[in-house]
Motif scaffolding. Structure first.
Motif, PDB file in Angstrom:
ATOM      1  N   THR A 193       0.952  -1.100   0.062  1.00  0.00           N
ATOM      2  CA  THR A 193       0.016  -0.057  -0.088  1.00  0.00           C
ATOM      3  C   THR A 193       0.713   1.187   0.081  1.00  0.00           C
ATOM      4  O   THR A 193       1.964   1.213   0.909  1.00  0.00           O
ATOM      5  CB  THR A 193      -0.879   0.140   1.071  1.00  0.00           C
ATOM      6  N   ILE A 194       0.655   2.221  -0.946  1.00  0.00           N
ATOM      7  CA  ILE A 194       1.141   3.477  -0.848  1.00  0.00           C
ATOM      8  C   ILE A 194       0.357   4.665  -0.309  1.00  0.00           C
ATOM      9  O   ILE A 194      -0.798   4.590  -0.657  1.00  0.00           O
ATOM     10  CB  ILE A 194       1.664   4.013  -2.322  1.00  0.00           C
ATOM     11  N   THR A 195       0.768   5.317   0.796  1.00  0.00           N
ATOM     12  CA  THR A 195      -0.141   6.371   1.302  1.00  0.00           C
ATOM     13  C   THR A 195       0.495   7.620   0.969  1.00  0.00           C
ATOM     14  O   THR A 195       1.479   8.020   1.317  1.00  0.00           O
ATOM     15  CB  THR A 195      -0.219   6.009   2.769  1.00  0.00           C
ATOM     16  N   THR A 196      -0.341   8.540   0.605  1.00  0.00           N
ATOM     17  CA  THR A 196       0.058   9.958   0.582  1.00  0.00           C
ATOM     18  C   THR A 196      -0.727  10.917   1.515  1.00  0.00           C
ATOM     19  O   THR A 196      -1.569  10.617   2.224  1.00  0.00           O
ATOM     20  CB  THR A 196      -0.173  10.322  -0.907  1.00  0.00           C
ATOM     21  N   GLU A 197      -0.158  12.199   1.575  1.00  0.00           N
ATOM     22  CA  GLU A 197      -0.984  13.103   2.602  1.00  0.00           C
ATOM     23  C   GLU A 197      -2.291  13.629   2.174  1.00  0.00           C
ATOM     24  O   GLU A 197      -3.184  13.727   2.860  1.00  0.00           O
ATOM     25  CB  GLU A 197       0.247  14.239   2.587  1.00  0.00           C
ATOM     26  N   LYS A 198      -2.260  13.750   0.837  1.00  0.00           N
ATOM     27  CA  LYS A 198      -3.679  14.296   0.269  1.00  0.00           C
ATOM     28  C   LYS A 198      -4.404  13.226  -0.640  1.00  0.00           C
ATOM     29  O   LYS A 198      -3.760  12.377  -0.883  1.00  0.00           O
ATOM     30  CB  LYS A 198      -3.284  15.548  -0.785  1.00  0.00           C
ATOM     31  N   ARG A 199      -5.742  13.821  -0.955  1.00  0.00           N
ATOM     32  CA  ARG A 199      -6.447  12.678  -1.805  1.00  0.00           C
ATOM     33  C   ARG A 199      -5.816  12.395  -3.004  1.00  0.00           C
ATOM     34  O   ARG A 199      -5.346  13.409  -3.567  1.00  0.00           O
ATOM     35  CB  ARG A 199      -7.862  13.357  -1.547  1.00  0.00           C
ATOM     36  N   ILE A 200      -5.871  11.457  -3.378  1.00  0.00           N
ATOM     37  CA  ILE A 200      -5.283  11.123  -4.774  1.00  0.00           C
ATOM     38  C   ILE A 200      -6.574  11.413  -6.102  1.00  0.00           C
ATOM     39  O   ILE A 200      -7.462  10.905  -6.020  1.00  0.00           O
ATOM     40  CB  ILE A 200      -4.748   9.754  -4.960  1.00  0.00           C
ATOM     41  N   SER A 201      -6.024  12.118  -6.886  1.00  0.00           N
ATOM     42  CA  SER A 201      -6.625  12.615  -8.007  1.00  0.00           C
ATOM     43  C   SER A 201      -6.539  11.851  -9.222  1.00  0.00           C
ATOM     44  O   SER A 201      -7.531  11.729 -10.196  1.00  0.00           O
ATOM     45  CB  SER A 201      -6.986  14.155  -8.186  1.00  0.00           C
ATOM     46  N   SER A 202      -5.685  11.380  -9.493  1.00  0.00           N
ATOM     47  CA  SER A 202      -5.251  10.549 -10.872  1.00  0.00           C
ATOM     48  C   SER A 202      -3.792   9.744 -10.594  1.00  0.00           C
ATOM     49  O   SER A 202      -3.136  10.214  -9.808  1.00  0.00           O
ATOM     50  CB  SER A 202      -5.124  11.550 -11.770  1.00  0.00           C
ATOM     51  N   LEU A 203      -3.784   8.800 -11.333  1.00  0.00           N
ATOM     52  CA  LEU A 203      -2.448   7.995 -11.328  1.00  0.00           C
ATOM     53  C   LEU A 203      -2.308   7.410 -12.599  1.00  0.00           C
ATOM     54  O   LEU A 203      -3.039   7.105 -13.294  1.00  0.00           O
ATOM     55  CB  LEU A 203      -2.443   6.927 -10.182  1.00  0.00           C
ATOM     56  N   ARG A 204      -1.004   6.989 -12.863  1.00  0.00           N
ATOM     57  CA  ARG A 204      -0.690   6.307 -14.220  1.00  0.00           C
ATOM     58  C   ARG A 204       0.405   5.340 -13.880  1.00  0.00           C
ATOM     59  O   ARG A 204       1.142   5.741 -13.519  1.00  0.00           O
ATOM     60  CB  ARG A 204      -0.577   7.477 -15.065  1.00  0.00           C
ATOM     61  N   PHE A 205       0.335   4.391 -14.504  1.00  0.00           N
ATOM     62  CA  PHE A 205       1.543   3.213 -14.837  1.00  0.00           C
ATOM     63  C   PHE A 205       2.312   3.870 -15.893  1.00  0.00           C
ATOM     64  O   PHE A 205       1.994   3.975 -16.888  1.00  0.00           O
ATOM     65  CB  PHE A 205       0.992   2.029 -15.080  1.00  0.00           C
ATOM     66  N   ILE A 206       3.754   4.206 -15.280  1.00  0.00           N
ATOM     67  CA  ILE A 206       4.615   4.569 -16.260  1.00  0.00           C
ATOM     68  C   ILE A 206       5.433   3.320 -16.837  1.00  0.00           C
ATOM     69  O   ILE A 206       5.748   3.150 -18.106  1.00  0.00           O
ATOM     70  CB  ILE A 206       5.727   5.403 -15.661  1.00  0.00           C
ATOM     71  N   THR A 207       5.643   2.463 -16.027  1.00  0.00           N
ATOM     72  CA  THR A 207       5.956   0.953 -16.437  1.00  0.00           C
ATOM     73  C   THR A 207       5.249   0.115 -15.368  1.00  0.00           C
ATOM     74  O   THR A 207       4.397   0.617 -14.738  1.00  0.00           O
ATOM     75  CB  THR A 207       7.744   0.872 -16.133  1.00  0.00           C
ATOM     76  N   ASN A 208       5.814  -1.045 -15.798  1.00  0.00           N
ATOM     77  CA  ASN A 208       4.962  -2.276 -14.935  1.00  0.00           C
ATOM     78  C   ASN A 208       5.073  -2.044 -13.527  1.00  0.00           C
ATOM     79  O   ASN A 208       4.199  -2.687 -12.761  1.00  0.00           O
ATOM     80  CB  ASN A 208       5.432  -3.607 -15.432  1.00  0.00           C
TER      81      ASN A 208
END
Length: 368
Positions: A193-208
């Motif tokens: 699990t990856i946790t950030t400080e703020k709500r996540i609005s978007s993500l993208r796989f750059i590689t696998n």
């Protein structure tokens, strides 16, 4: 290639991006696309489709630069759109439906009652045999697209708002507020699990194994899916980032970002120096509150990224997918499997997309 972005002001922007030693972005068209704010955009090798709070999906033929029509199957805000190859489009909305469209005749092949609440996100496996969806009913659902039925339902503790397959289809991620849960396909279990400080609005796989994550701030972070550690972070905008897009061109990894500050920016990412911040290739100020973003690649060779991944993943994962589907309990009731009675074709509406310069001239003439 064309950068296409939607905004709260109901407009679809098109900017022609010209790759060179110094990249340039030139305004190509502005189109008053919907009667409400745009919420989703997707592209394939010919079409751009946009979804909106006005409950319609608008289609644009980018080869001819004309409006192609509208899809009217949903009753609710269109929340997610995704093409698979050149023949199919999946759409999800606040009415809880996932619709499967044939992009040759633009007919609704199947309408599935996918979630009891809204459909918040969907993602198609690179093989085209599976799809994942999440909704406001606190479930993550796996769909067998070959048979058009539910294959597996996982209950979540909270509502997830983003779901995404990795390019090789061996893992997927689900986003719940500020957490990214990483799942392995063969076990359907969380590996990290990856946790950030703020709500996540978007993500993208750059590689696998590398994820680009943007939240309700101006920073983009790159994470390793294996270690869940942040590899790099950099300030991309002056306001929160609404969407990230990425593509590979002639060995160059390009990241495109859109923000509430009105800017669309293109970045060059060197994977060999992932700890260094990407370099800015070019930027453009739309002066609008942007909501969604995609890049239409106009050459077949530039679309290679998706077709190659789909072909290799299809071969590698076909047997594995079949065994996984057999192992998992099928939780399909049969009630929501009925294709919607109104198999609507598109409302045809062929109109040229308006170039911004022509539009200004018309306004001046009318004033004169």
């Amino acid at each position: 290639m064309e950068l296409v972005a939607g905004c709260y002001e109901q407009v679809l922007f098109g900017f022609a991006a010209r790759p060179a030693e110094s990249w340039t972005v030139v305004p190509d068209f502005t189109h008053h696309a919907h009667s409400a704010s745009l919420s989703a955009v997707a592209v394939n090798n010919r079409y751009v489709v946009t979804g909106s709070r006005d409950e319609t999906i608008q289609i644009y033929d980018m080869k001819k630069k004309v409006e192609h029509g509208a899809l009217l199957q949903h009753n609710g805000t269109i929340t997610c759109l995704e093409f698979y190859g050149t023949a199919h489009l999946l759409s999800g909305a606040e009415d809880g439906l996932i619709c499967i469209w044939n992009t040759k005749r633009w007919e609704c092949l199947k309408s599935i009652k996918a979630h009891k609440g809204h459909v918040t996100s969907l993602s198609i496996h690179p093989s085209g045999k599976l799809a994942l969806s999440v909704g406001t009913d606190k479930t993550l659902r796996t769909w067998n697209l070959v048979e058009g039925r539910s294959a597996f339902i996982k209950n979540l503790k909270q509502n997830a708002h983003i779901i995404k397959w990795s390019p090789d289809g061996e893992r997927y991620v689900a986003v719940v507020t500020n957490k990214v849960d990483i799942y392995k396909l063969d076990t359907a279990s969380i590996t990290g699990t990856i946790t950030t400080e703020k709500r996540i609005s978007s993500l993208r796989f750059i590689t696998n194994s590398i994820l680009a994550v943007a939240g309700d701030d101006e920073i983009i972070r790159f994470y390793s899916c294996d270690s869940q550690k942040c590899l790099c972070e950099f300030k991309a905008h002056e306001n929160r980032i609404k969407d990230i897009y990425s593509f590979e061109r002639e060995g160059q990894h390009v990241i495109v970002t859109a923000s509430s500050d009105g800017y669309i920016k293109m970045w060059n990412l060197d994977l060999n120096k992932i700890k260094d911040a990407p370099s800015l290739l070019c930027e453009v100020n739309t002066k609008a509150r942007l909501t969604c973003l995609a890049v239409w690649l106009d050459r077949a060779s530039e679309m290679k990224e998706n077709s190659d991944k789909a072909a290799t993943s299809s071969q590698a994962n076909e047997d594995e997918l079949s065994s996984i589907l057999r192992k998992r309990k099928v939780c399909w009731t049969g009630k929501s499997d009925k294709t919607a009675k109104r198999k609507r074709k598109i409302t045809p509406e062929k109109r040229k997309l308006e170039a911004p310069l022509q539009r200004k001239k018309k306004k001046r003439n009318s004033v004169a």
